[in-house]
Design an enzyme around this catalytic site. Structure first.
Site, PDB file in Angstrom:
ATOM      1  N   ASP A 211      -4.839   0.401  44.610  1.00 50.61           N
ATOM      2  CA  ASP A 211      -5.151  -1.020  44.822  1.00 50.61           C
ATOM      3  C   ASP A 211      -5.477  -1.667  43.485  1.00 50.61           C
ATOM      4  O   ASP A 211      -5.557  -0.996  42.456  1.00 50.61           O
ATOM      5  CB  ASP A 211      -6.350  -1.160  45.762  1.00 50.61           C
ATOM      6  N   ASP A 213      -8.403  -3.319  43.015  1.00 56.68           N
ATOM      7  CA  ASP A 213      -9.829  -3.633  43.120  1.00 56.68           C
ATOM      8  C   ASP A 213      -9.961  -5.065  43.663  1.00 56.68           C
ATOM      9  O   ASP A 213      -9.384  -5.365  44.695  1.00 56.68           O
ATOM     10  CB  ASP A 213     -10.520  -3.429  41.776  1.00 56.68           C
TER      11      ASP A 213
END
Length: 289
Positions: A211, A213
């Site tokens: 991802d 974040d």
């Protein structure tokens, strides 16, 4: 069958079993630092004896702060492990580090808060170890090379910022880490690296980006579900990289990591209680006099 191994694999979020192992068998271990995260699975991979341990336990029941890092490292060392590959999920703090990429970090920043045990020492024995380069610089290039054989994008020499968790970052924190020059973010790497160094075990990290974040404006923040989904799609790449490493990297050899404790113990050990000496025997016995 033997209950020993040369290489330890610690699996993080999403990697709860090493399906490529042949002749798998489980062993329950106890340590002076409590029980490890769970049963250790022994087996063969690429002609080498391997010990696999899921960091968060069966069913992912341990938070990053609850993981018994000292027991895990002690348990692997008790099996004869001299090298550890630490696999984990990370968030990216850089545009070019995309979900699905593999990262082999070279540096660490530790922002954990002292909740977890990050040293085998204390209780009358003080050791100050060199930690300028937290990962084994002998192993890392071999892991980078192996990961690049898998056919995914691999990034070398990133800096991993380790936070306490279990919550993900705020947007302000995520933006701050970027200004500090951090590249990926996770919750486990620093503690494992410190304990492996004390135990004289070479450790190299393999991180899977799941991802971004929460620093990207206008984009949804990371969720546990998103992390799990990315790991499910890409865990085969991490397993393949581990297999390639075991197949191509040279077998264990003399390394500075093995003697990191040689000049680290500051305490007068002549009057150590028998209980303390016994607890540290596997980790530091030859340095206690």
């Amino acid at each position: 069958m033997t209950q020993s191994a040369e290489v330890g694999i610690i699996g993080g979020s999403g990697l709860y079993a090493l399906e490529l192992l042949s002749r798998p068998r489980t062993v329950e271990l106890s340590t002076p630092f409590g029980p490890p995260s769970g049963e250790v699975v022994l087996g063969e991979l690429a002609g080498r004896e391997v010990a696999f341990l899921p960091r968060h336990g069966k069913g992912h029941r341990l938070t990053p702060s609850e993981v018994p890092y000292a027991a895990n490292v002690h348990a692997l060392k008790s099996l004869g492990v001299t090298e550890i590959l630490s696999v984990s999920a990370v968030g990216s703090l850089r545009e070019e580090l995309r979900p699905g990429d593999l990262v082999v970090p070279g540096q660490l920043t530790d922002l954990t808060r002292g909740i977890r045990r990050s040293s085998f020492f204390g209780d009358g024995v003080v050791a100050h170890l060199p930690f300028a380069d937290p990962y084994c610089e002998r192993l890392r290039p071999h892991l980078v090379k192996a990961a690049r054989m898998v056919g995914v994008t691999v990034h070398d020499a990133a800096t991993y910022v380790c936070i306490e968790g279990p919550h993900f970052s705020t947007r302000a924190e995520s933006a701050l880490y970027r200004t500090w020059g951090m590249d990926v973010i996770g919750m486990t790497a620093a503690t494992e690296a410190k304990l492996a160094r004390e135990a004289g075990i070479c450790l190299a990290p393999l991180a899977l980006v799941t991802d971004y974040d929460c620093w990207r404006d206008g984009e949804a923040a990371v969720t546990a579900g998103a992390v799990a989904e990315t790991m499910r799609r890409n865990i085969s790449a991490a397993q393949a990289a581990v297999s390639r490493f075991l197949d191509h990297a040279p077998r264990a050899e003399t390394c500075d990591c093995h003697d990191a404790l040689a000049h680290a113990i500051m305490s007068d050990t002549s009057a150590l209680p028998a209980e303390t000496r016994e607890r540290l025997e596997l980790i530091a016995g030859k340095y206690l006099g």
